[in-house]
Scaffold this motif. Structure first.
Motif, PDB file in Angstrom:
ATOM      1  N   ALA A 314      -7.058   5.973   2.710  1.00 61.90           N
ATOM      2  CA  ALA A 314      -7.624   4.835   2.193  1.00 61.90           C
ATOM      3  C   ALA A 314      -9.082   4.890   2.089  1.00 61.90           C
ATOM      4  O   ALA A 314      -9.660   4.194   1.134  1.00 61.90           O
ATOM      5  CB  ALA A 314      -7.794   4.187   3.955  1.00 61.90           C
ATOM      6  N   ASP A 315      -9.765   5.778   2.394  1.00 64.48           N
ATOM      7  CA  ASP A 315     -11.341   6.158   1.823  1.00 64.48           C
ATOM      8  C   ASP A 315     -11.176   6.541   0.312  1.00 64.48           C
ATOM      9  O   ASP A 315     -11.947   6.024  -0.598  1.00 64.48           O
ATOM     10  CB  ASP A 315     -12.072   7.339   2.607  1.00 64.48           C
ATOM     11  N   GLY A 316     -10.190   7.263  -0.090  1.00 60.84           N
ATOM     12  CA  GLY A 316     -10.024   7.622  -1.421  1.00 60.84           C
ATOM     13  C   GLY A 316      -9.702   6.288  -2.363  1.00 60.84           C
ATOM     14  O   GLY A 316     -10.334   6.250  -3.495  1.00 60.84           O
ATOM     15  N   ARG A 317      -8.722   5.544  -1.793  1.00 60.30           N
ATOM     16  CA  ARG A 317      -8.432   4.304  -2.536  1.00 60.30           C
ATOM     17  C   ARG A 317      -9.715   3.513  -2.699  1.00 60.30           C
ATOM     18  O   ARG A 317     -10.070   3.005  -3.848  1.00 60.30           O
ATOM     19  CB  ARG A 317      -7.438   3.406  -1.787  1.00 60.30           C
ATOM     20  N   ARG A 318     -10.502   3.456  -1.804  1.00 60.07           N
ATOM     21  CA  ARG A 318     -11.825   2.486  -1.766  1.00 60.07           C
ATOM     22  C   ARG A 318     -12.573   3.100  -2.819  1.00 60.07           C
ATOM     23  O   ARG A 318     -13.263   2.287  -3.551  1.00 60.07           O
ATOM     24  CB  ARG A 318     -12.500   2.496  -0.300  1.00 60.07           C
ATOM     25  N   ASN A 347       4.356   8.062   6.884  1.00 58.85           N
ATOM     26  CA  ASN A 347       3.882   6.583   7.172  1.00 58.85           C
ATOM     27  C   ASN A 347       2.646   6.265   7.365  1.00 58.85           C
ATOM     28  O   ASN A 347       2.081   5.182   6.658  1.00 58.85           O
ATOM     29  CB  ASN A 347       4.799   6.019   8.309  1.00 58.85           C
ATOM     30  N   ASP A 348       1.617   7.222   7.845  1.00 53.17           N
ATOM     31  CA  ASP A 348       0.387   6.673   7.942  1.00 53.17           C
ATOM     32  C   ASP A 348      -0.415   6.967   6.555  1.00 53.17           C
ATOM     33  O   ASP A 348      -1.227   6.141   6.050  1.00 53.17           O
ATOM     34  CB  ASP A 348      -0.334   7.741   8.624  1.00 53.17           C
ATOM     35  N   THR A 349       0.169   7.829   5.635  1.00 53.49           N
ATOM     36  CA  THR A 349      -0.214   7.863   4.113  1.00 53.49           C
ATOM     37  C   THR A 349       0.168   6.847   3.394  1.00 53.49           C
ATOM     38  O   THR A 349      -0.741   6.065   2.539  1.00 53.49           O
ATOM     39  CB  THR A 349       0.469   9.257   3.628  1.00 53.49           C
ATOM     40  N   VAL A 350       1.287   6.453   3.353  1.00 53.06           N
ATOM     41  CA  VAL A 350       1.920   5.094   2.651  1.00 53.06           C
ATOM     42  C   VAL A 350       0.994   3.872   3.166  1.00 53.06           C
ATOM     43  O   VAL A 350       0.732   3.232   2.388  1.00 53.06           O
ATOM     44  CB  VAL A 350       3.341   5.060   2.681  1.00 53.06           C
ATOM     45  N   ARG A 351       0.947   3.699   4.335  1.00 50.56           N
ATOM     46  CA  ARG A 351       0.301   2.410   5.011  1.00 50.56           C
ATOM     47  C   ARG A 351      -1.335   2.239   4.312  1.00 50.56           C
ATOM     48  O   ARG A 351      -1.552   1.371   3.962  1.00 50.56           O
ATOM     49  CB  ARG A 351       0.093   2.613   6.432  1.00 50.56           C
ATOM     50  N   LYS A 352      -1.997   3.545   4.447  1.00 50.27           N
ATOM     51  CA  LYS A 352      -3.442   3.729   3.868  1.00 50.27           C
ATOM     52  C   LYS A 352      -3.586   3.366   2.360  1.00 50.27           C
ATOM     53  O   LYS A 352      -4.413   3.173   1.948  1.00 50.27           O
ATOM     54  CB  LYS A 352      -3.827   5.046   4.428  1.00 50.27           C
ATOM     55  N   ALA A 353      -2.420   4.204   1.609  1.00 54.72           N
ATOM     56  CA  ALA A 353      -2.689   3.849   0.083  1.00 54.72           C
ATOM     57  C   ALA A 353      -2.054   2.511  -0.169  1.00 54.72           C
ATOM     58  O   ALA A 353      -2.737   1.921  -1.190  1.00 54.72           O
ATOM     59  CB  ALA A 353      -1.375   4.727  -0.282  1.00 54.72           C
ATOM     60  N   GLY A 354      -1.583   1.806   0.629  1.00 56.86           N
ATOM     61  CA  GLY A 354      -1.301   0.254   0.225  1.00 56.86           C
ATOM     62  C   GLY A 354      -0.219   0.163  -0.489  1.00 56.86           C
ATOM     63  O   GLY A 354       0.422   1.108  -1.136  1.00 56.86           O
ATOM     64  N   ARG A 355       0.141  -1.033  -1.067  1.00 59.06           N
ATOM     65  CA  ARG A 355       1.213  -1.460  -1.838  1.00 59.06           C
ATOM     66  C   ARG A 355       1.083  -1.118  -3.350  1.00 59.06           C
ATOM     67  O   ARG A 355       0.029  -1.532  -3.850  1.00 59.06           O
ATOM     68  CB  ARG A 355       1.959  -2.746  -1.743  1.00 59.06           C
ATOM     69  N   GLY A 356       1.786  -0.505  -3.808  1.00 56.71           N
ATOM     70  CA  GLY A 356       1.721  -0.148  -5.247  1.00 56.71           C
ATOM     71  C   GLY A 356       0.889   0.922  -5.911  1.00 56.71           C
ATOM     72  O   GLY A 356      -0.135   1.279  -5.103  1.00 56.71           O
ATOM     73  N   LYS A 357       1.036   1.554  -7.026  1.00 61.50           N
ATOM     74  CA  LYS A 357       0.036   2.338  -7.676  1.00 61.50           C
ATOM     75  C   LYS A 357      -0.104   3.489  -6.783  1.00 61.50           C
ATOM     76  O   LYS A 357      -1.335   4.140  -6.552  1.00 61.50           O
ATOM     77  CB  LYS A 357      -1.060   1.836  -7.903  1.00 61.50           C
ATOM     78  N   HIS A 358       0.759   4.181  -6.310  1.00 60.09           N
ATOM     79  CA  HIS A 358       0.602   5.245  -5.393  1.00 60.09           C
ATOM     80  C   HIS A 358       2.007   5.911  -5.441  1.00 60.09           C
ATOM     81  O   HIS A 358       3.150   5.764  -5.331  1.00 60.09           O
ATOM     82  CB  HIS A 358       0.753   4.846  -3.819  1.00 60.09           C
ATOM     83  N   ILE A 359       1.581   7.376  -5.754  1.00 59.08           N
ATOM     84  CA  ILE A 359       2.829   8.320  -5.863  1.00 59.08           C
ATOM     85  C   ILE A 359       2.623   9.333  -4.615  1.00 59.08           C
ATOM     86  O   ILE A 359       1.712   9.618  -4.325  1.00 59.08           O
ATOM     87  CB  ILE A 359       2.535   9.219  -7.109  1.00 59.08           C
ATOM     88  N   LEU A 360       3.501   9.329  -3.603  1.00 61.84           N
ATOM     89  CA  LEU A 360       3.682   9.937  -2.753  1.00 61.84           C
ATOM     90  C   LEU A 360       3.892  11.491  -2.834  1.00 61.84           C
ATOM     91  O   LEU A 360       4.649  12.002  -3.577  1.00 61.84           O
ATOM     92  CB  LEU A 360       4.888   9.450  -1.492  1.00 61.84           C
TER      93      LEU A 360
END
Length: 387
Positions: A314-318, A347-360
Motif C-alpha cells: 500500500a505504501d509503495g502504491r502511494r 490476499n493481503d498483498t492483492v488487497r493493498k495493491a488495489g484493483r488493476g495495474k498490479h502483477i502478483l
C-alpha cells in the motif's frame, strides 16, 4: 472485494481446487492438486498481464513468479543432472525452451519468462565469464582500467545470442497468447558491478572505488552497457517477448545521490530508446531492496516497478502514484509456510495493491528448497481471486 474459492469446497472432492467463473459466480471448474487449470484460448485477445499493465479492466491480477523455472522443481533438477553446466542449459535453444515451459505446463502462470541469465550478453561483448555451481558468476578478467573498457565490444544479439531469439519465437508459439512471454536484461550498473567486482560481492568496494576515484572509466563502461542492453531489449521484443523486465539488482547498494549519477540516467536512456522503437512494449524494473529509491525508480519512465517484500504494498502504491503499475511483492519465504499462511499473504498483498495495474509476484526469486506443492498452491489461490 476479493473472492477466493474457499466457500465452495463442500461441493467437490476435498483434494480439488475450484475456481469461480469470471462470467458467472455460480459456475465452478475444478482441477486436481499440483496442477492449475488450463487458461481458455485467447487466440485473438491480449494476455491478461498486458491488459493489467495497460490499465485495462481485468477480473483478477495476473500472476507469475521470478525464478519460477529453476532449482525448486524436480523436473529442472533432472535436467541439471544430465546437463550440469548452467551455460549449456541457458545457451541451448531446446533446453531453454524446455526449462522455460516447465512451470507453464504445471502451474499455468500468466507470464512465461525466458530461462536465461543477465550475464548472457557478456561473451558477445568480449567479457569472458562463467557461472560456476556453488560459486555463481566468475568474470575471468575483471575490468578496472580505461584500456579494458576500450576492449569491450558493442553487443550484437543477432550474432552473439541467436538462441535467445529462436527460443523466444518458439515460446510465443507454444504459449499461444494464453500468457505473456517475458524477456529480461540486466541494468548497466548491475552488469558493471559484476564485471568490476569479478563476480558477486558483499561490500561492492571495487565498483565504488572506481565510481568515486575514476568515475570517467565507469561512466564509459556504463554507456557501453546502456547501448547494448537497449539493443538487447529490442531484439527480444522483435523475436517474441511481449514484455521485458530490467534487473538492477545492485543499484540499491548506491546512495540516492549516487543512484542519480550511476544508474538513473542510464536506465532512462534505455527506456527512452526502446520506447521510440517499441512504444507499446511494457517495461518492468526490479531492484532488490529499493524502498529508499522508489520515487527515483518511477523517474526512469518504466511501465511497472517491481517491489521487493521489504516495502509495504500500500505504501509503495502511494509513493509511486497512479500512473505506474506495480509488481510483487510477497516474501519468497512465505512459500515455506502453511497453505493457510500463503493464502493470507496473497490476499493481503492483492488487497493493498488495489484493483488493476498490479502483477502478483514475489518480492524476489523463488528460493532453493521451496516446496513445489506450495508453489502450486500459490498459483491456485492467485488465479481464483476475483476483484
Amino acid at each position: 472485494m476479493l473472492c477466493v474459492n474457499t466457500a465452495f469446497t463442500s461441493f467437490v472432492p476435498t483434494n480439488s481446487t475450484c475456481v469461480l467463473s469470471s462470467k458467472s459466480r455460480t459456475q465452478i471448474s475444478c482441477t486436481l492438486p499440483g496442477t492449475v487449470a488450463e487458461p481458455k484460448s485467447t487466440a485473438t485477445a491480449e494476455p491478461l498481464l498486458l491488459n493489467a499493465v495497460r490499465g485495462i479492466d481485468v477480473d483478477r491480477p495476473p500472476v507469475w513468479l521470478m525464478r519460477q523455472a529453476g532449482r525448486y522443481m524436480k523436473s529442472y533438477q533432472t535436467i541439471c543432472e544430465k546437463y550440469p553446466s548452467f551455460r549449456e542449459r541457458s545457451e541451448n535453444v531446446d533446453l531453454v525452451v524446455e526449462i522455460s515451459l516447465q512451470p507453464w505446463h504445471v502451474f499455468k502462470p500468466d507470464g512465461v519468462i525466458l530461462f536465461s541469465d543477465i550475464l548472457t550478453p557478456l561473451s558477445g561483448m568480449n567479457i569472458p565469464f562463467d557461472i560456476v555451481k556453488g560459486k555463481g558468476p566468475v568474470i575471468f578478467d575483471p575490468i578496472h582500467t580505461a584500456a579494458q573498457v576500450d576492449e569491450v565490444r558493442e553487443f550484437i544479439p543477432e550474432d552473439s545470442v541467436p538462441y535467445v531469439g529462436e527460443a523466444l519465437t518458439i515460446l510465443r508459439k507454444e504459449v499461444d497468447n494464453k500468457a505473456a512471454v517475458l524477456g529480461f536484461v540486466g541494468a548497466p550498473f548491475t552488469l558493471a558491478s559484476y564485471v568490476v567486482e569479478g563476480g558477486s560481492s558483499k561490500n561492492f568496494s571495487k565498483i565504488k572505488r572506481l565510481a568515486f576515484s575514476e568515475s570517467k572509466i565507469l561512466h564509459s563502461l556504463l554507456q557501453k552497457f546502456t547501448k547494448s542492453m537497449a539493443r538487447y531489449i529490442q531484439y527480444q521484443a522483435d523475436n517474441g517477448a511481449q514484455a521485458v523486465q530490467i534487473f538492477d539488482s545492485w543499484a540499491t547498494e548506491l546512495s540516492p545521490v549516487d543512484f542519480e549519477e550511476f544508474s538513473l540516467p542510464y536506465l532512462k536512456q534505455i527506456i527512452d530508446t526502446v520506447k521510440k522503437s517499441h512504444p507499446k512494449l511494457p517495461l518492468i524494473l526490479y531492484a532488490s531492496g529499493s524502498g529508499g529509491l522508489l520515487e527515483r525508480l518511477a523517474l526512469t519512465g518504466v511501465d511497472v516497478v517491481s517491489l521487493d517484500w521489504t516495502v509495504d504494498m500500500a505504501d509503495g502504491r502511494r509513493r509511486l502514484g497512479p500512473n505506474i503499475a506495480v509488481q510483487g511483492n510477497v516474501d519468497p519465504g512465505v512459500l515455506f509456510g502453511s497453505k493457510e499462511f500463503i493464502t493470507d499473504r496473497i490476499n493481503d498483498t492483492v488487497r493493498k495493491a488495489g484493483r488493476g495495474k498490479h502483477i502478483l509476484n514475489l518480492g524476489h526469486g523463488i528460493k532453493v528448497g521451496t516446496p513445489e506443492e506450495n508453489v502450486a498452491h500459490f498459483f491456485e489461490v492467485a488465479k481464483s481471486i476475483r476483484y
